[in-house]
Design a protein around this motif. Structure first.
Motif, PDB file in Angstrom:
ATOM      1  N   ASP A  12       0.870  -1.304   0.018  1.00 50.47           N
ATOM      2  CA  ASP A  12       0.079  -0.127   0.127  1.00 50.47           C
ATOM      3  C   ASP A  12       1.004   1.174  -0.137  1.00 50.47           C
ATOM      4  N   LYS A  13       2.167   1.258   0.174  1.00 49.33           N
ATOM      5  CA  LYS A  13       2.982   2.251   0.271  1.00 49.33           C
ATOM      6  C   LYS A  13       3.124   2.687  -1.147  1.00 49.33           C
ATOM      7  N   ALA A  14       3.576   4.236  -1.547  1.00 50.27           N
ATOM      8  CA  ALA A  14       3.484   4.822  -2.655  1.00 50.27           C
ATOM      9  C   ALA A  14       4.657   4.148  -3.570  1.00 50.27           C
TER      10      ALA A  14
END
Length: 50
Positions: A12-14
């Motif tokens: 879910d991290k960019a």
């Protein structure tokens, strides 16, 4: 922490690299995207077995 939860928090991290994460967790990319979509829609409850 469950593997699904750990995976989705990292994915879910960019700057996440989905292919590398899927290899690391030994899952297919379609499965990784499915888990991530469920996590984003339903939160941790979306990761429970169905």
């Amino acid at each position: 922490m469950s593997l699904k939860l750990e995976f989705t928090k990292l994915a879910d991290k960019a700057d996440a690299n989905m292919s590398a994460l899927c290899r690391r967790f030994n899952i297919s990319r379609p499965t990784g995207y499915k888990w991530l979509a469920r996590y984003r829609k339903e939160g941790q409850e979306g990761l429970e077995e169905r």
